[in-house]
Design a protein around this motif. Structure first.
Motif, PDB file in Angstrom:
ATOM      1  N   TRP A  25       0.863  -1.171   0.000  1.00 49.78           N
ATOM      2  CA  TRP A  25       0.000   0.000   0.000  1.00 49.78           C
ATOM      3  C   TRP A  25       0.902   1.223   0.000  1.00 49.78           C
ATOM      4  N   ARG A  29      -1.187   6.591   2.249  1.00 48.01           N
ATOM      5  CA  ARG A  29      -2.361   5.994   2.882  1.00 48.01           C
ATOM      6  C   ARG A  29      -2.008   5.365   4.218  1.00 48.01           C
ATOM      7  N   HIS A  32      -2.140   8.010   6.726  1.00 49.87           N
ATOM      8  CA  HIS A  32      -3.530   8.372   7.019  1.00 49.87           C
ATOM      9  C   HIS A  32      -4.160   7.364   7.982  1.00 49.87           C
ATOM     10  N   ARG A 311     -12.926   4.765   4.130  1.00 54.87           N
ATOM     11  CA  ARG A 311     -11.511   5.057   3.875  1.00 54.87           C
ATOM     12  C   ARG A 311     -10.754   5.459   5.139  1.00 54.87           C
ATOM     13  N   PRO A 358      -7.046  10.458   2.631  1.00 52.00           N
ATOM     14  CA  PRO A 358      -5.763  10.325   1.956  1.00 52.00           C
ATOM     15  C   PRO A 358      -5.844  10.920   0.571  1.00 52.00           C
ATOM     16  N   SER A 363      -7.673   1.707  -0.700  1.00 53.48           N
ATOM     17  CA  SER A 363      -6.707   0.693  -0.350  1.00 53.48           C
ATOM     18  C   SER A 363      -6.873  -0.527  -1.193  1.00 53.48           C
TER      19      SER A 363
END
Length: 364
Positions: A25, A29, A32, A311, A358, A363
């Motif tokens: 990933w 992110r 975040h 998210r 993000p 994701s």
């Protein structure tokens, strides 16, 4: 500009840790998601300082507490909406396969709000009643032997009233909504108002009886539990699997008892075909709905579904937490995770609200 500069100073050292040779990933992110976890701990610490707080380990990232950053009404809405949509549709599909499609359509219209409101309200009830132990992960295991009868009886007595009371309340809500909808439908078909009133009255009785049966089964299921050995819950994954096993066993018991009981009654009055679909539908809804009123069930609804959809966390939460541990951002303490550095945790919590989404896509 000042906020952006503070954000970069806080996140950059963390983001650099999430630039592996093989990307799982993005670093952006990851920062975040870590910020969300830090914010969750900040709220948990604030709650722990309240006079009537029952929070233990306010700096522990506990899988059964993730999602509680949301307000209780928000959790009730999310849990109720998901239960209503998924279970109401599932019950309708069963009736389409076994019974009459027209009945299935009516059932969907009544079941979606009925099931949703019932389990949404029961989520709030279980969250407020500490003695129910609903959302605490059981460090127990299913066993017939290994503990004294007195200890088992005491545990059953402690859980009996909260679980039976919750079942009665939930059953009354479902009976009121489903019975009211059925009565209105009867009047739209030009049936006498006395018949509509009779239908409504029947469901005001059936609903609480179903809830009472579910509460009793859940309370008596405590008899089959005994304290697990400490080494059997040495990690978050082990505790999660243990709790999942117990929830599945208890939910299956509730679904079986309610499905057989309700199906038998409907068969007696309306024939085997309608009784079969009613029994399967009731058992399925009861089993899955009761499962959401547990630590593992709340984990599935909030952490595995809602938080990734919004998210706030990745879809593979366990993999992300373990990855953060390997990279030195988190450390593992038994069945919980902790930030390795308190200053990093506090800084992440401070700047995260300024960057709640993000900058990159969802994701993997």
């Amino acid at each position: 500009m000042k906020g952006a500069s503070s954000w970069r100073r806080t996140y950059d050292p963390v983001l650099n840790l999430f630039v592996p040779k093989r990307r799982r990933w993005s670093a952006e992110r990851a920062g975040h998601w870590l910020g969300y976890l830090a914010t969750h701990l900040k709220k948990q610490k604030t709650d722990a300082q309240k006079p009537d707080a029952h929070v233990i380990g306010a700096q522990d990232i506990e899988w059964w507490q993730l999602g509680t950053t949301m307000s209780l009404p928000a959790r009730m809405v999310v849990s109720g909406a998901l239960c209503g949509l998924v279970l109401g549709t599932a019950v309708a599909l069963v009736q389409v396969l076994v019974g009459d499609p027209a009945v299935a359509l009516l059932s969907t219209v009544l079941n979606v709000p009925g099931i949703g409101l019932t389990f949404g309200l029961m989520h709030g009830f279980a969250s407020k009643i500490e003695a129910s132990g609903a959302f605490r992960p059981s460090r127990m295991q299913i066993a017939v032997r290994g503990e004294s009868r007195g200890a088992r009886s005491r545990r059953v007595r402690e859980r009996l009233l909260p679980r039976v009371g919750g079942g009665l309340a939930g059953g009354l809500v479902f009976g009121f909504i489903f019975g009211g909808g059925s009565a209105v439908y009867s009047m739209l078909l030009s049936y006498p108002w006395r018949l509509a009133a009779l239908v409504f009255g029947e469901w005001l009785v059936i609903g609480p009886l179903l809830g009472l049966a579910a509460g009793i089964v859940l309370a008596l299921a405590v008899w089959l539990e005994t304290d697990a050995k400490p080494q059997e819950s040495v990690s978050a994954t082990d505790l999660l699997r243990t709790n999942r096993t117990i929830v599945l066993v208890q939910s299956a018991a509730v679904g079986l008892v309610l499905g057989l009981g309700y199906g038998t009654v409907v068969t007696h009055f309306n024939g085997f075909t309608l009784g079969l679909s009613a029994g399967i539908g009731a058992g399925l809804a009861a089993a899955a709905g009761v499962g959401t009123l547990t630590a593992w069930g709340r984990w599935v609804v909030l952490v595995r579904l809602w938080l990734p959809l919004s998210r706030r966390l990745p879809w593979r939460v366990n993999a992300f937490l373990d990855d953060a541990r390997v990279r030195g951002v988190l450390r593992q303490a038994g069945a919980v995770y902790q930030f390795r550095h308190a200053r990093l945790r506090d800084n992440l919590a401070e700047v995260h609200p300024q960057h709640e989404q993000p900058t990159e896509g969802g994701s993997p």
